[in-house]
Each structure stands twice: as structure tokens, then as C-alpha cells.
Design a protein around this motif. Structure first.
Motif, PDB file in Angstrom:
ATOM      1  N   ILE A 241       0.833  -1.202   0.000  1.00  0.00           N
ATOM      2  CA  ILE A 241       0.000   0.000   0.000  1.00  0.00           C
ATOM      3  C   ILE A 241       0.869   1.255   0.000  1.00  0.00           C
ATOM      4  O   ILE A 241       0.598   2.228  -0.719  1.00  0.00           O
ATOM      5  CB  ILE A 241      -0.935   0.007   1.226  1.00  0.00           C
ATOM      6  CG1 ILE A 241      -1.943  -1.142   1.133  1.00  0.00           C
ATOM      7  CG2 ILE A 241      -1.658   1.343   1.343  1.00  0.00           C
ATOM      8  CD1 ILE A 241      -2.885  -1.064  -0.038  1.00  0.00           C
ATOM      9  N   LYS A 242       1.932   1.247   0.802  1.00  0.00           N
ATOM     10  CA  LYS A 242       2.813   2.415   0.890  1.00  0.00           C
ATOM     11  C   LYS A 242       3.451   2.721  -0.456  1.00  0.00           C
ATOM     12  O   LYS A 242       3.495   3.877  -0.891  1.00  0.00           O
ATOM     13  CB  LYS A 242       3.895   2.174   1.938  1.00  0.00           C
ATOM     14  CG  LYS A 242       4.800   3.376   2.155  1.00  0.00           C
ATOM     15  CD  LYS A 242       5.813   3.107   3.256  1.00  0.00           C
ATOM     16  CE  LYS A 242       6.706   4.319   3.482  1.00  0.00           C
ATOM     17  NZ  LYS A 242       7.703   4.078   4.556  1.00  0.00           N
TER      18      LYS A 242
ATOM     19  N   GLU B 237       2.368   1.848  -3.445  1.00  0.00           N
ATOM     20  CA  GLU B 237       1.347   2.282  -4.399  1.00  0.00           C
ATOM     21  C   GLU B 237       0.892   3.712  -4.119  1.00  0.00           C
ATOM     22  O   GLU B 237       0.618   4.481  -5.049  1.00  0.00           O
ATOM     23  CB  GLU B 237       0.150   1.329  -4.363  1.00  0.00           C
ATOM     24  CG  GLU B 237       0.457  -0.075  -4.861  1.00  0.00           C
ATOM     25  CD  GLU B 237       0.989  -0.077  -6.282  1.00  0.00           C
ATOM     26  OE1 GLU B 237       0.436   0.653  -7.131  1.00  0.00           O
ATOM     27  OE2 GLU B 237       1.971  -0.796  -6.538  1.00  0.00           O
ATOM     28  N   CYS B 238       0.818   4.076  -2.840  1.00  0.00           N
ATOM     29  CA  CYS B 238       0.428   5.446  -2.483  1.00  0.00           C
ATOM     30  C   CYS B 238       1.493   6.448  -2.929  1.00  0.00           C
ATOM     31  O   CYS B 238       1.171   7.558  -3.368  1.00  0.00           O
ATOM     32  CB  CYS B 238       0.196   5.562  -0.976  1.00  0.00           C
ATOM     33  SG  CYS B 238      -1.397   4.902  -0.425  1.00  0.00           S
ATOM     34  N   GLU B 239       2.748   6.064  -2.815  1.00  0.00           N
ATOM     35  CA  GLU B 239       3.833   6.941  -3.262  1.00  0.00           C
ATOM     36  C   GLU B 239       3.770   7.153  -4.773  1.00  0.00           C
ATOM     37  O   GLU B 239       3.983   8.268  -5.267  1.00  0.00           O
ATOM     38  CB  GLU B 239       5.184   6.341  -2.857  1.00  0.00           C
ATOM     39  CG  GLU B 239       5.454   6.418  -1.358  1.00  0.00           C
ATOM     40  CD  GLU B 239       6.729   5.697  -0.950  1.00  0.00           C
ATOM     41  OE1 GLU B 239       7.336   5.030  -1.833  1.00  0.00           O
ATOM     42  OE2 GLU B 239       7.119   5.793   0.225  1.00  0.00           O
TER      43      GLU B 239
ATOM     44  N   ILE C 197      -9.142  10.774  -5.732  1.00  0.00           N
ATOM     45  CA  ILE C 197      -9.083  10.205  -4.384  1.00  0.00           C
ATOM     46  C   ILE C 197     -10.483   9.879  -3.877  1.00  0.00           C
ATOM     47  O   ILE C 197     -10.720   8.819  -3.294  1.00  0.00           O
ATOM     48  CB  ILE C 197      -8.368  11.166  -3.415  1.00  0.00           C
ATOM     49  CG1 ILE C 197      -6.891  11.296  -3.805  1.00  0.00           C
ATOM     50  CG2 ILE C 197      -8.489  10.671  -1.971  1.00  0.00           C
ATOM     51  CD1 ILE C 197      -6.117  12.300  -2.972  1.00  0.00           C
TER      52      ILE C 197
ATOM     53  N   MET D 283      -3.432  13.115   0.649  1.00  0.00           N
ATOM     54  CA  MET D 283      -2.880  11.788   0.393  1.00  0.00           C
ATOM     55  C   MET D 283      -2.356  11.140   1.671  1.00  0.00           C
ATOM     56  O   MET D 283      -2.478   9.927   1.865  1.00  0.00           O
ATOM     57  CB  MET D 283      -1.758  11.876  -0.643  1.00  0.00           C
ATOM     58  CG  MET D 283      -2.228  11.783  -2.079  1.00  0.00           C
ATOM     59  SD  MET D 283      -3.106  10.242  -2.460  1.00  0.00           S
ATOM     60  CE  MET D 283      -1.872   9.014  -2.021  1.00  0.00           C
TER      61      MET D 283
ATOM     62  N   GLN E  40      -3.688   7.641   2.979  1.00  0.00           N
ATOM     63  CA  GLN E  40      -2.848   6.472   3.253  1.00  0.00           C
ATOM     64  C   GLN E  40      -3.069   5.969   4.675  1.00  0.00           C
ATOM     65  O   GLN E  40      -3.154   4.757   4.903  1.00  0.00           O
ATOM     66  CB  GLN E  40      -1.368   6.819   3.053  1.00  0.00           C
ATOM     67  CG  GLN E  40      -0.443   5.617   3.267  1.00  0.00           C
ATOM     68  CD  GLN E  40       1.011   5.935   2.956  1.00  0.00           C
ATOM     69  OE1 GLN E  40       1.303   6.861   2.207  1.00  0.00           O
ATOM     70  NE2 GLN E  40       1.920   5.171   3.538  1.00  0.00           N
TER      71      GLN E  40
END
Length: 205
Positions: A9-10, A12-14, A32, A74, A78
Motif C-alpha cells: 500500500i505504501k 502504491e500510495c507513493e 481520491i 494523500m 494512506q
């Protein structure tokens, strides 16, 4: 998200952050919000506590939608996803603990009978193959090993505390064949039932 891995997840969020920062805020915010709507549909299919669901749907979600800075939006987004993953993990652990409790309860009640994995799987409403893997994963033992350990522990109690014949003890603990019982007992305790009884009698004097 179904994998439940924060590391994925981290990353992909970046990636998403780099993409969204290049877009106008309104467009990025709409993306979002669309993702939030899809995730909320997913969340409806998982079991979480009422308190956690309130946080997912309101307490944490509202600040995300109120942000006017895409970076902060964001970051909140996250955190929101990671909180959902924590809830999923908590639910999974609770379900696993409950299932193992059912397994042990079933064995404790029915160890005297001719039971097997198929009967257990019907009782707990799980596929036998899944249940076999689950028990092995949780305990490092298979169903037969756990059942045998329970039966032998009960046999040891009867040998120590009663004057029942070994053939009776065998039958009472799920072994209609006394020779097989003696063989299993020896494999578990490294001595025969008769020798175990003698040793226990010596200690109790």
C-alpha cells in the motif's frame, strides 16, 4: 488491499502521489474521492467492530475530504487505508482464534468417539482441505496428532486415578482395539500403559 500488506500500500500510495501532484487539485481530489467510494464498497464486505466502522466511515474519512492540500489529503488517505488493513488483520485474528476454539471444543467433547477431519469440518462449516491446512498452520500439528494427544492425556488420567482395566480405558478414550491403544500410548509416552500406571502408583504412595 485484500492481501493486507502495508508495504505494498505504501509503495502504491507513493506512486499515486507523484501522479496526483502533477494534476490540478480538483481533478486529483476527485480521483481520491472515487477511490474512497470504491474502498467503502469493499469495506462493507468485511467484518469489523462498530467502533472501527465508525472511524472508517466518519472519524478518519471526514478530515480526508476536508483537506485542501493534495499532499495532506494523500497522507490522510494512506493512514485511512492502513487503518482499514489493521481492522482486517484484527478481524482475521479473531476469526482464526474462534475457529481454533471450535476445533478444540469439538475434540474435547467427542474424543471418545470415532471422529475425523470430515466430521469436524461439517461441524464448523469449513472445507476439509482448508481446515487441515488451517490447523497445521496454527498449531504445527495435524488434526490426528491433536486428537491423539487429547486421547492419551485422558488415558493417563484414568490410569493414574482409577482402577479401570486397560481395555476399558482404551475404549473410553476412543480406542476400541486395545492392542492399537497400547501401541499409540507407547509411541506418545515411551512406555506401556501398564508401566505408566505402576510408575504413577509409586509416586502417589
Amino acid at each position: 488491499m485484500r492481501l493486507g500488506k502495508k508495504s505494498i500500500i505504501k509503495v502504491e500510495c507513493e506512486k499515486l502521489m507523484k501522479y496526483l501532484k502533477e494534476l490540478p487539485f480538483t481533478y486529483a481530489s476527485d480521483i481520491i474521492d472515487l477511490m474512497i467510494s470504491n474502498i467503502l464498497l469493499f469495506v462493507k464486505d468485511i467484518s469489523v467492530s462498530d467502533a472501527n466502522m465508525e472511524k472508517i466511515q466518519n472519524n478518519i474519512l471526514i478530515p480526508i475530504r476536508q483537506q485542501t492540500d493534495i499532499v495532506l489529503k494523500m497522507e490522510y488517505f494512506q493512514y485511512w487505508i492502513e487503518f482499514i488493513l489493521d481492522c482486517m488483520k484484527e478481524t482475521q485474528l479473531m476469526e482464526q482464534n474462534q475457529l481454533m476454539k471450535q476445533v478444540y471444543e469439538y475434540i474435547n467433547i467427542n474424543y471418545k468417539d470415532a471422529i475425523g477431519l470430515t466430521a469436524l469440518s461439517e461441524c464448523v462449516n469449513r472445507n476439509p482441505s482448508y481446515l487441515s491446512r488451517f490447523i497445521k498452520q496454527q498449531t504445527g500439528k495435524n488434526f490426528s496428532q491433536i486428537l491423539t494427544e487429547k486421547r492419551i492425556e485422558e488415558a493417563k488420567k484414568l490410569l493414574k486415578n482409577t482402577n479401570l482395566r486397560i481395555s476399558q480405558i482404551a475404549e473410553y478414550t476412543g480406542y476400541p482395539n486395545v492392542k492399537y491403544f497400547v501401541r499409540v500410548f507407547h509411541s506418545q509416552v515411551s512406555m506401556s500403559p501398564a508401566d505408566y500406571r505402576k510408575i504413577m502408583a509409586t509416586f502417589s504412595v
